[in-house]
Design an enzyme around this catalytic site. Structure first.
Site, PDB file in Angstrom:
ATOM      1  N   THR A 195      42.007 -29.319   2.603  1.00  0.00           N
ATOM      2  CA  THR A 195      43.231 -29.558   3.347  1.00  0.00           C
ATOM      3  C   THR A 195      43.969 -30.709   2.678  1.00  0.00           C
ATOM      4  O   THR A 195      43.348 -31.545   2.041  1.00  0.00           O
ATOM      5  CB  THR A 195      42.901 -29.942   4.807  1.00  0.00           C
ATOM      6  OG1 THR A 195      42.152 -28.894   5.421  1.00  0.00           O
ATOM      7  CG2 THR A 195      44.153 -30.195   5.630  1.00  0.00           C
ATOM      8  N   GLY A 200      38.374 -30.183   7.017  1.00  0.00           N
ATOM      9  CA  GLY A 200      37.793 -29.227   7.953  1.00  0.00           C
ATOM     10  C   GLY A 200      37.521 -29.850   9.310  1.00  0.00           C
ATOM     11  O   GLY A 200      38.309 -30.650   9.817  1.00  0.00           O
TER      12      GLY A 200
END
Length: 535
Positions: A353, A437
Site C-alpha cells: 500500500t 495491510g
C-alpha cells in the site's frame, strides 16, 4: 508570531534520528520522487488536493510494488471548513458468487479471480472535480514524465520488487511490464514504462472515462476474458466512488476520524475508545503497562472486526453500535492489566500500500491512501497498458452466511485506511496513516498514542519501534523494541516474537502531517524510501 502551537517533544529517542520537516506547505509520501511531484503542485499555486493527486499518480509509477492503476483508494479531506470522506474501492464482478469460487476451490490470491473492479482512477477524478484547482494535465505531468523518461528505482522498492517477481512472475503480463531483461530492476537502475505513460495520458484526456467506459475498459475486459476472469463492461460502467463522510471517536482531547466500513478503520477507533475508557496515559509511553493495554485493546477490536466488518449494504451490525460508549467500556473492562487475553482475531498478513499526507498554507489537508493490496496485488498486468490489478477479492470470506461472504457487486472488507484527527472543537489537527495491510489499524493506534496522547513529534512517532498482534496471544515486535519491555510482556503471558530484518515488510510505513499553529510539522517513515518535503 501567530497561531497557537501544541507542546511537542522535539527529542530523537529512536534510532532513525531523522528530523521532522516544518513548513506552511508540506507533502509526505513513501517515495521521494512522488513527494517532489506533490510539492511541485504547491509551488505552482495548487492546493493540497492537487499535491496529493500528483503524488498519488506518481506513486503508481515509482512505487508499483504497492499501488497501480488497477488498485483502490480512500481519502479524507479537510477543505478549510469541514471533513469529507471518500470511498473509491471497487465492488466484485456481478458473476462472483459463493458457487463461482467453490468451483475454483476457493478465493485465490493471484490472477484475475482475485481482482475486484479497480477504484483508484474514480477516486482521483472525484477528488479533482470537487477540490482540484490545477488542470488535470498539469497534475499528471510528473507521473507521465517518470513513466516515459524513466526514474532510478529506490532501495526499498527494489527489495519489494524482487520479492514480487519471485511470487508473481508467471502471472499474465507481469514479466512483460515489470521484469525488463527477465529480472526485477535493482536499486539505482532506470526503469521506464511507456505503456503506463500512454495510459495516464488517456485517463487525463478523458477525465477517467476511458478507464470505465472507453478503450481502457475494453482492454481490461478482453484481458480478463482471455485469462479466466469474470469482469464485464457493465461492472466497470456501474462503478462509482462514494462520498461517505467519516466515523469519529473521541480520544482524549482529540477526535479520530476514519472511513466507514467496508474499510477497517473502525478497529482503530474501537481500540482507541477502549484505551480511553481504560485510562491509558497514566504510565509512560513505552512502559510495558501502556504497551500491554494497547495490545489487548487492539486484539478485542480486531475480534469484532473479523466478525462484523463488511460492505455496509450487507452488514449485520451498524458501525455506530461498535463504537457506543457503553459497549467500549464493557470491552475495555475485559482488559486484564496482569494477563494477556486470547480473544478470537485473525492473523494479519503483510500488504502492499502507499499512503501520503499533504497540507497547504490555505489550511486544506489531505489524508490519502491507495493500494494493490498484497505487494503487486494479483500480479495481473493488462498488456500494453501498464495497468496492474489489485487482489482485493481475496479479502472476502468464503464462510457461508458471514457478513463479508463473497457475492456479486459487493465491496470486500478492506485493509486500506487513511486517518485524520481533529481537536475537540472540530478544527484540524493531523492527517496520518500507516501502510501495511492489516497492520494499518494497529499503526493508527500507535501513532495516535504517540503524537496525540503523549506529544511525540511526528518524525519520532514514525521512527519508534512497533508491535503487531498476530492472533491469540501472539505479538511480533521489531528488533529495536526495548528488551526489558519484551521481557515484561512475556511475563504477562504474551507470546512475543522479535522479527528480524526490515520493518517495512511487516510493520508498515507511516506518514504524518500535524498542524502546528499556522504551519505544519511532518514525519516520514525510515522503513520506506520516502520523505516529507515543505516550503
Amino acid at each position: 508570531m501567530t497561531g497557537d502551537a501544541p507542546t511537542l517533544d522535539w527529542s530523537h529517542p529512536h534510532a532513525s534520528r531523522r528530523s521532522p520537516v516544518l513548513g506552511r506547505n508540506v507533502v509526505a509520501t513513501s517515495q521521494p520522487l512522488a513527494a517532489q511531484a506533490g510539492l511541485r503542485m504547491l509551488l505552482d499555486g495548487g492546493n493540497a488536493v492537487d499535491a496529493a493527486l500528483a503524488g498519488a499518480m506518481a506513486l503508481t509509477v515509482v512505487e508499483p510494488t504497492g499501488c497501480g492503476l488497477g488498485g483502490d483508494a480512500f481519502a479524507i479531506v479537510w477543505d478549510g471548513r469541514e471533513l469529507h470522506g471518500l470511498n473509491a474501492s471497487g465492488r466484485s464482478p456481478a458473476a462472483w458468487s459463493p458457487q463461482y469460487f467453490a468451483a475454483l476451490g476457493g478465493i485465490p490470491e493471484r490472477g484475475w479471480n482475485a481482482a475486484t473492479v479497480p477504484g483508484v482512477v474514480s477516486g482521483w477524478m472525484a477528488l479533482w472535480r470537487r477540490f482540484g484547482s490545477l488542470p488535470l494535465a498539469r497534475i499528471a505531468q510528473p507521473a507521465i514524465g517518470y513513466a516515459r523518461q524513466g526514474f532510478p528505482v529506490s532501495p526499498v522498492v527494489a527489495q519489494l520488487w524482487a520479492l514480487g517477481a519471485a511470487r508473481l512472475g508467471d502471472q499474465p503480463g507481469f514479466a512483460e511490464c515489470f521484469l525488463p531483461g527477465g529480472r526485477a530492476p535493482r536499486a539505482g537502475e532506470i526503469f521506464r514504462n511507456e505503456a503506463l505513460a500512454r495510459t495516464l495520458e488517456l485517463i487525463v484526456q478523458t477525465e477517467g472515462e476511458a478507464f470505465y467506459r472507453g478503450a481502457l475498459a475494453r482492454a481490461l475486459v478482453q484481458h480478463a476474458q482471455a485469462h479466466g476472469g469474470a469482469l464485464s463492461l457493465q461492472d466497470l460502467d456501474e462503478h462509482r466512488a462514494d462520498w461517505v463522510g467519516t466515523l469519529a471517536q473521541r480520544f482524549g482531547d482529540s477526535v479520530i476520524h476514519e472511513i466507514p466500513p467496508n474499510g477497517q478503520g473502525i478497529a482503530a477507533l474501537a481500540a482507541l475508545g477502549m484505551l480511553d475508557a481504560h485510562g491509558v496515559g497514566g504510565h509512560p509511553l513505552d512502559d510495558a503497562r501502556t504497551v500491554h493495554a494497547s495490545i489487548e485493546a487492539m486484539k478485542l477490536a480486531l475480534a469484532d472486526l473479523d466478525e462484523y466488518n463488511a460492505d455496509p449494504a450487507h452488514a449485520r451490525v451498524a458501525p455506530a453500535d461498535l463504537l457506543r460508549p457503553d459497549y467500549l467500556r464493557a470491552r475495555a473492562a475485559l482488559i486484564d492489566p496482569l494477563r494477556a487475553g486470547d480473544p478470537a482475531c485473525g492473523a494479519p498478513r503483510p500488504g502492499g500500500t502507499v499512503y501520503l499526507a499533504a497540507g497547504d498554507a490555505g489550511g486544506m489537508m489531505v489524508s490519502f491512501i491507495q493500494s494493490n493490496y498484497m505487494g503487486f496485488g494479483s500480479g495481473v498486468v493488462v498488456a500494453g497498458t501498464g495497468i496492474s490489478l489489485q487482489n482485493r477479492g481475496h479479502g472476502f470470506s468464503a464462510v457461508p452466511g458471514h457478513a463479508n461472504e463473497v457475492g456479486p457487486r459487493k465491496r470486500p472488507s478492506h485493509t486500506v485506511l487513511p486517518a485524520f484527527a481533529t481537536h475537540a472543537d472540530g478544527t484540524p489537527q493531523m492527517a496520518f496513516g500507516v501502510m501495511g495491510g492489516p497492520m494499518q489499524s494497529q499503526g493508527h493506534v500507535q501513532m495516535a498514542l504517540r503524537v496525540l496522547r503523549y506529544g511525540q513529534n511526528p518524525q519520532a512517532a514514525a521512527d519508534a519501534p512497533r508491535w503487531r498482534v498476530t492472533g491469540g496471544r501472539g505479538v511480533a515486535v521489531e528488533p529495536s523494541f526495548d528488551a526489558d519491555v519484551v521481557r515484561r510482556l512475556r511475563a504477562l503471558g504474551h507470546d512475543v516474537t522479535v522479527e528480524p530484518g526490515s520493518g517495512v515488510f511487516a510493520f508498515g510505513g507511516a506518514q504524518l502531517v500535524l498542524r502546528l499553529g499556522d504551519a505544519y510539522v511532518a514525519g516520514s517513515d525510515p522503513r520506506k524510501d520516502g520523505c516529507a518535503v515543505a516550503f
